[in-house]
Design a protein around this motif. Structure first.
Motif, short mmCIF file in Angstrom:
data_model
loop_
_atom_site.label_atom_id
_atom_site.label_comp_id
_atom_site.label_asym_id
_atom_site.label_seq_id
_atom_site.Cartn_x
_atom_site.Cartn_y
_atom_site.Cartn_z
N PRO A 9 3.28 4.15 -1.27
CA PRO A 9 3.78 4.79 -2.80
C PRO A 9 5.00 4.23 -3.14
O PRO A 9 5.95 4.21 -2.19
CB PRO A 9 3.54 6.18 -2.41
N ALA A 11 -0.02 9.76 2.27
CA ALA A 11 0.85 8.93 1.31
C ALA A 11 0.09 7.74 1.04
O ALA A 11 -0.02 7.15 -0.04
CB ALA A 11 2.24 8.34 2.07
N VAL A 12 -0.54 7.03 2.27
CA VAL A 12 -1.69 6.03 1.76
C VAL A 12 -2.93 6.73 1.67
O VAL A 12 -3.46 7.47 2.77
CB VAL A 12 -1.57 5.02 2.82
N PRO A 29 6.85 0.07 6.65
CA PRO A 29 6.09 0.11 5.24
C PRO A 29 6.95 0.96 4.17
O PRO A 29 6.67 0.48 2.99
CB PRO A 29 4.77 0.89 5.59
N ASN A 57 3.87 -11.43 12.70
CA ASN A 57 3.20 -12.16 11.59
C ASN A 57 4.13 -13.56 11.52
O ASN A 57 3.79 -14.62 11.48
CB ASN A 57 3.92 -11.54 10.20
N TYR A 68 0.88 -1.17 0.06
CA TYR A 68 0.02 0.00 -0.02
C TYR A 68 0.76 1.31 0.02
O TYR A 68 0.32 2.43 -0.20
CB TYR A 68 -0.79 0.08 1.12
N GLY A 70 5.16 -5.35 13.55
CA GLY A 70 4.19 -6.19 12.76
C GLY A 70 5.02 -7.60 12.11
O GLY A 70 4.52 -8.52 12.02
N THR A 71 6.29 -7.14 11.99
CA THR A 71 6.79 -8.23 11.14
C THR A 71 7.22 -9.42 12.03
O THR A 71 7.22 -10.54 11.78
CB THR A 71 8.45 -7.58 10.59
N HIS A 72 7.37 -9.36 13.51
CA HIS A 72 7.34 -10.21 14.31
C HIS A 72 6.00 -10.92 14.62
O HIS A 72 6.07 -12.16 14.83
CB HIS A 72 8.19 -9.58 15.83
N TYR A 93 1.49 6.82 7.88
CA TYR A 93 1.64 7.13 6.29
C TYR A 93 0.10 7.37 5.69
O TYR A 93 -0.06 8.20 4.70
CB TYR A 93 2.08 6.09 5.60
N SER A 98 13.35 3.07 10.31
CA SER A 98 11.99 4.19 10.18
C SER A 98 12.64 5.04 9.39
O SER A 98 13.90 5.18 8.75
CB SER A 98 11.69 4.53 11.44
N SER A 123 -2.47 -3.03 9.26
CA SER A 123 -1.24 -2.54 9.45
C SER A 123 -1.03 -1.48 10.15
O SER A 123 -1.21 -0.27 9.90
CB SER A 123 -0.63 -2.44 8.08
N VAL A 173 5.84 -6.62 5.20
CA VAL A 173 6.09 -7.08 6.55
C VAL A 173 6.83 -8.54 6.30
O VAL A 173 7.58 -8.74 7.25
CB VAL A 173 4.63 -7.41 7.23
N GLU A 219 -6.90 0.40 2.62
CA GLU A 219 -5.51 -0.33 2.00
C GLU A 219 -4.52 -0.80 2.86
O GLU A 219 -3.85 -1.61 2.86
CB GLU A 219 -4.69 1.04 1.19
N LEU A 220 -4.73 -0.41 4.29
CA LEU A 220 -4.13 -1.03 5.44
C LEU A 220 -4.63 -2.35 5.87
O LEU A 220 -3.99 -2.96 6.74
CB LEU A 220 -3.95 0.07 6.82
N CYS A 272 1.75 -0.10 11.43
CA CYS A 272 2.77 0.55 11.09
C CYS A 272 2.35 1.45 10.04
O CYS A 272 3.17 2.36 9.66
CB CYS A 272 3.81 -0.48 10.47
N GLY A 273 1.38 1.15 9.45
CA GLY A 273 1.26 1.96 8.10
C GLY A 273 0.42 3.27 8.46
O GLY A 273 0.00 4.30 7.57
N GLU A 286 7.68 9.29 13.09
CA GLU A 286 6.79 8.85 11.98
C GLU A 286 5.64 9.93 11.84
O GLU A 286 5.29 10.41 10.73
CB GLU A 286 6.41 7.71 11.95
N GLU A 304 6.82 13.37 10.80
CA GLU A 304 6.70 13.42 9.28
C GLU A 304 5.10 13.61 8.70
O GLU A 304 4.81 14.48 7.77
CB GLU A 304 7.39 12.34 8.67
#
Lengths: 464, 464
Positions: free
Chosen positions: A381, B61-62, A439, B316, A379, B312-314, B56, B342, B50, A444, B67-68, B52-53, B173, B176
């Motif tokens: 960009p 950006a998303v 992301p 999963n 998702y 999130g990666t852990h 964004y 990041s 997500s 992930v 989409e998440l 983590c998303g 984040e 930003e």
């Protein structure tokens, strides 16, 4: 004439490029001029230059030739390294502990004795023995002089048609450079797909992407002649089947170890024509002679066999190891896993470890998997598609190789696999690698982990 | 009411996000509905999203919340997973092998028995007990509902002043994201530098870069109150020393394991408040209960200690392991090395392994080196500066940690070190790693190798 020297030992280096001058510089760091005299011979006009940068200079991304020179002869001399440019070593007298060198301009020859010798004579481009290969407009791209000559041709010829012979790293990088210069580019390739350093199924992805960049890719085509016009300049490249009009031709067929001197001196060469060394980069059987860079063969840690790989990053590492040892320290170069990365415009190409045919040749049985993923979270960009192919050994599940083709973020991802190969990890172990995730940088499951997961299944379900 | 079930075993999953639904999906892949019934409870509105998303999405950006969402409840149900949304588990009866769940909307409660249980209750954001913290305009960013509420506030308030409390991953984040939304952003941080997951000397680089992005960074500042205006909405953030005007406040202080249920059930918790599991992600001492994701502690392979890392990666990976085991297969999660990446606008931030204080806490003596290099060959367009800090163990030279701050290409370079840490490599071994090299992708010595070379010297010259 033999030059005697004083109480300091003398280190003689043959070749003033990456391996030789890294060795000289590192030895100098460890031993001052009072302890070690260092004399280096370079037959060309330049020292310590980045041959890997030539395509980007020709293409215009790098503005000036001198940006590719890491250290000039004057800079080396300022560090008490007696670098003699335009001076070609013509003989190594191993028994006598001396080398004969010739001043390229004057032709004068003299002997220089050594206590320690470093052979870093590099590689020479394969130049096919074809009618017309020496015609004006036909160029190699091995040296800065080659690059300048090509640039002169490109500047002289209004942007028209270029043919690149060979579709390996140099070939595809030169195709990009010529596209950037406004040429119509045809790449003539002997193999069934470009990038023979990949398996053909991955090379096929490069093929498609090159076509998308309006590069004409001609596979399974052996060049038989270079055709010239009435002015003697190149006119076309001929194969058995066709002729490809060309205002300029670039030869990017690859290189071979330059070991003429070493062979004449009776030093041990391997099946690829490169010098054979021990792990400290000493020439086998010779206590005081080291060799490194494009003129040596290196141990492939995955297959257990010697390979010839001409890459600046290896040459620099060899030089560092040689200089440490020649300077009285201790270091080794344990070998390579066969990592290489490249790009054609925005297509990134990477490989490490073994291709299918390498694995077969090494006697390894394997499974392969290929997956599609993206460079960033789907998702996010700019997420770009990426194809990862992975080879794992049958039964043990040990990682054997990875190939990646994609856009941004594809090339350096292969480093994950390069380290895993060095550590002899299994694909099962790889599935729990703690890789960077956010992301903007990765899905992930990183694409390499997606491939590892699939490879685990393939190993389990394989013929056992 | 206790629901009995038929001949199939029943797997109950508490928590419908990454860990829980990955476990459910993987178990379903291995066992069909005739063998294994799967019931999952999620108290929120969304499954498998997500988190983590969120920054964004908030930043624009998303484009859309959906989409998440990796997989909707309907998609899970189509795979024969009985996912019950807006249903909160309120008790785990370990002795009775059942859980009590409450329909959030109706308040109705019922018991569901299990043969196998997966606890994936996630984490809860640290919400400081401050005056005014519940005022309109003060937002967390843990769930999609949080994100939507923040977006509603941002849309309602003309772009003005935002204060972010906390300068870790979520904090930077969100800074930003708010810059992207046109806000003047102040980050109020308790520590001496932002990104306390880095050593302060590296956090200082992030600090400077944030200032370059016109973010006001206030360090060493503990928030003591949230000030509200006449309408009850947020007006400013107060510390001991100052007040920072704010039209919107984002809390990004971090999270703690959500283990209220587990604690009440008498399950084993670690010093960070997370569930303790074995390597197969089974809750220690419980044959048929697994736990994973943000509610567990994980083994840090470098320090040998348990840590809490919400990523999130852990989650999963845990889910994959749990699902495999609960589905009758075998898999383990050996632990983490502490990798995190990041970015703040174009500044990339990465770490893996131990910081200096982690090493001290683990009883390890170490040397550190810090080097400056570039993302590409220095002469190649777009070469961006990169700072790499490396920790190596005294005497053994084992790699202990790497931190990288830079621009393009900095973040994922940390993967090299993540794999090397997993393989317990020494910095000396790392110097000969065969990493991808080509001028558009790396200097001839990759920045990580430059750091490794310097670390070798530091280990050798260290106090021995």
């Amino acid at each position: 004439m033999s030059i005697s020297h004083g109480s300091a030992e003398r280190l003689v280096v043959i070749g003033g490029d990456a391996a030789g001058m890294s060795a000289a510089s590192q030895a100098r760091r460890l031993k001052g001029p009072g302890e070690l005299e260092i004399v280096a011979f370079e037959r060309g006009h330049f020292s310590s230059f980045s041959a890997c940068g030539i395509p980007y200079w020709v293409g215009g991304a790098v503005a000036a030739r001198d940006e590719l020179i890491a250290r000039t002869p004057e800079e080396h001399r300022a560090r008490a390294i007696d670098l003699r440019m335009r001076t070609e070593v013509t003989e190594i007298d191993v028994a006598g502990g001396r080398v004969r060198a010739r001043d390229v301009d004057s032709g004068a020859e003299s002997w220089t004795s050594y206590d320690k010798l470093v052979i870093a004579t590099g590689a020479r481009p394969i130049r096919p023995d074809l009618p017309g290969v020496d015609a004006p407009g036909v160029h190699g791209v091995q040296t800065l002089d080659d690059g300048q000559a090509l640039l002169d041709t490109l500047t002289g010829v209004p942007a028209r048609r270029a043919v690149v012979v060979g579709a390996g790293y140099i070939g595809v990088e030169m195709a990009e450079a010529l596209i950037a210069r406004g040429y119509e580019v045809t790449v003539v390739n002997r193999g069934s797909e470009p990038m023979a350093t990949l398996d053909p199924d991955m090379g096929r992805l490069v093929h498609r992407a090159m076509e998308g960049l309006s590069i004409t890719m001609v596979n399974d085509a052996e060049v038989t002649k270079i055709l010239t016009g009435e002015d003697g300049g190149v006119r076309a490249v001929g194969t058995e089947a066709a002729e490809f009009p060309a205002d300029v031709v670039v030869l990017g067929i690859g290189v071979r170890p330059e070991t003429t001197l070493a062979r004449a001196a009776g030093l041990p060469l391997g099946e690829h024509g490169g010098l054979l060394t021990d792990l400290a980069m000493r020439v086998r059987g010779h206590r005081n002679i080291w060799a490194g860079g494009d003129c040596v063969e290196v141990l492939d840690l995955v297959s257990g066999r010697e390979r010839h790989i001409a890459l600046g990053t290896h040459a620099n590492k060899h030089g560092q190891v040689i200089g440490t040892n020649a300077g009285g320290g201790y270091a080794t170069f344990p070998g390579v896993v066969g990592t290489a990365v490249s790009k054609v415009c925005d297509l990134e190409i990477a490989r490490t470890g073994l291709r299918e045919k390498d694995a077969r040749r090494a006697g390894l049985q394997y499974v392969t998997v290929t997956i599609e993923s993206t460079s960033r979270a789907g998702y996010y960009p700019g997420a770009a598609p990426m194809t990862v192919k992975m080879l794992a050994e049958r039964r043990t599940g040990r990682l054997l190789g990875v190939q990646i083709v994609g856009r941004e973020g594809a090339a350096k991802r292969v480093d994950i696999a390069a380290v895993a190969l060095t550590a002899r990890m299994t694909v099962e172990e790889m599935t729990s690698l703690d890789l960077g995730y956010a992301p903007p940088f990765s899905p992930v499951w990183d694409p390499v982990l997606v491939a590892a997961r699939k490879a685990v299944t393939a190993v389990r379900d394989g013929p056992g």
